[in-house]
Design an enzyme around this catalytic site. Structure first.
Site, PDB file in Angstrom:
ATOM      1  N   GLY A   1       0.835  -1.194   0.000  1.00  0.00           N
ATOM      2  CA  GLY A   1       0.000   0.000   0.000  1.00  0.00           C
ATOM      3  C   GLY A   1       0.870   1.243   0.000  1.00  0.00           C
TER       4      GLY A   1
ATOM      5  N   GLN B   1       3.343   9.891   0.811  1.00  0.00           N
ATOM      6  CA  GLN B   1       4.577   9.120   0.986  1.00  0.00           C
ATOM      7  C   GLN B   1       5.575   9.329  -0.144  1.00  0.00           C
ATOM      8  OE1 GLN B   1       2.314   5.299   2.035  1.00  0.00           O
ATOM      9  NE2 GLN B   1       4.187   5.149   3.232  1.00  0.00           N
TER      10      GLN B   1
ATOM     11  N   CYS C   1       5.142   0.103   7.660  1.00  0.00           N
ATOM     12  CA  CYS C   1       4.880   1.258   6.797  1.00  0.00           C
ATOM     13  C   CYS C   1       6.160   1.572   6.039  1.00  0.00           C
ATOM     14  CB  CYS C   1       4.454   2.445   7.656  1.00  0.00           C
ATOM     15  SG  CYS C   1       4.129   3.932   6.698  1.00  0.00           S
ATOM     16  N   LEU C   2       6.036   1.812   4.731  1.00  0.00           N
ATOM     17  CA  LEU C   2       7.219   2.100   3.916  1.00  0.00           C
ATOM     18  C   LEU C   2       7.907   3.392   4.352  1.00  0.00           C
ATOM     19  CD1 LEU C   2       5.900   1.037   0.391  1.00  0.00           C
ATOM     20  CD2 LEU C   2       7.455  -0.224   1.890  1.00  0.00           C
TER      21      LEU C   2
ATOM     22  N   HIS D   1      -5.099   2.118   7.081  1.00  0.00           N
ATOM     23  CA  HIS D   1      -3.717   2.595   7.184  1.00  0.00           C
ATOM     24  C   HIS D   1      -3.429   3.661   6.119  1.00  0.00           C
ATOM     25  CE1 HIS D   1       0.760   1.776   7.837  1.00  0.00           C
ATOM     26  NE2 HIS D   1       0.747   2.489   6.713  1.00  0.00           N
ATOM     27  N   GLU D   2      -3.843   3.378   4.870  1.00  0.00           N
ATOM     28  CA  GLU D   2      -3.525   4.307   3.776  1.00  0.00           C
ATOM     29  C   GLU D   2      -4.362   5.595   3.871  1.00  0.00           C
ATOM     30  OE1 GLU D   2      -0.867   3.750   2.351  1.00  0.00           O
ATOM     31  OE2 GLU D   2      -0.716   1.629   2.867  1.00  0.00           O
TER      32      GLU D   2
ATOM     33  N   HIS E   1      -2.885   8.029   6.170  1.00  0.00           N
ATOM     34  CA  HIS E   1      -1.801   8.832   5.579  1.00  0.00           C
ATOM     35  C   HIS E   1      -2.363  10.124   4.972  1.00  0.00           C
ATOM     36  CE1 HIS E   1       1.910   6.596   5.954  1.00  0.00           C
ATOM     37  NE2 HIS E   1       1.367   5.479   5.482  1.00  0.00           N
TER      38      HIS E   1
HETATM   39 NI    NI Z   1       2.169   3.561   5.636  1.00  0.00          NI
END
Ligand code: NI
Length: 199
Positions: A65, A70, A120-121, A162-163, A166
């Site tokens: 995701g 991000q 998370c990236l 989660h996304e 963001h």
């Molecule tokens: Ni994330």
């Protein structure tokens, strides 16, 4: 700078418009704390190109995701996939398919909350146990401007929450209720394995 020339065949094999992999912004960058702006027209070539770049960046990471903040863009668009092994069997999970969601909104469908591990990236190397709504409805637009409306449970519900967080400037540690459940992947995995081992 290269002075080599490509044949037309070579040029087609590596098209100039292949989506660029973007640098992923990490925790501490203020763009991750900003409420992202709605996208006025989801059908423009620019938004399609952005979605393609996000998908390429997510796959290369690798991850499941990614939200536009991000890659440093404060716009309300997310991409995600539900991996086969994390799908519930519900056809709405569309296992392994790429989902692009623009201006997404979430509605919890009941009071159920479940704990689950997330990474998370933008917070590489770490994972944490995060409470999320167990059942959600969500809606948003696709790249053709069509309304997407789905219900989700399990991993699908978790990745969408989660996304979308963001897009609202929220990173998963802020959702955690027990920060002793935040740690490095290798150490957490080893601890979980040790817990499971029969004595
Ligand atoms: Ni994330």
């Amino acid at each position: 700078m290269s002075t080599e020339f490509k044949t037309p065949e070579q040029d087609r094999a590596s098209p100039a418009d292949a989506p660029t992999i973007r640098r992923i912004v990490r925790m501490g960058d203020p763009v991750l704390l900003r409420v992202a702006e709605p996208i006025i027209d989801p059908t423009t070539p620019e938004i399609r190109g952005l979605a393609e770049a996000m998908a390429a960046t997510m796959h290369a990471a690798p991850g499941v995701g990614l939200a536009a903040p991000q890659i440093g863009l404060s716009s309300r668009i997310i991409v995600f996939i539900v991996p086969e092994h994390r799908a519930t069997g519900h056809p709405g999970d569309r296992a392994e398919a790429l989902n692009v969601l623009i201006n997404p909104e979430i509605t919890p469908l009941d009071d159920g909350v479940v704990l689950g591990w997330e990474g998370c990236l933008s917070i590489p190397g770490l994972k944490g146990e995060v409470p999320r709504h167990a059942r959600i409805g969500y809606r948003g637009l696709d790249l053709d401007g069509r309304l997407v409306e789905r219900e989700a449970t399990g991993f699908h519900a978790r990745v969408v929450q989660h996304e979308v967080d963001h897009l609202n400037g929220i990173l998963y540690p802020s959702r955690m209720t027990d920060l002793t459940k935040l740690g490095y992947n290798a150490e957490i995995d080893a601890a979980l394995l040790a817990e499971q081992e029969p004595t």
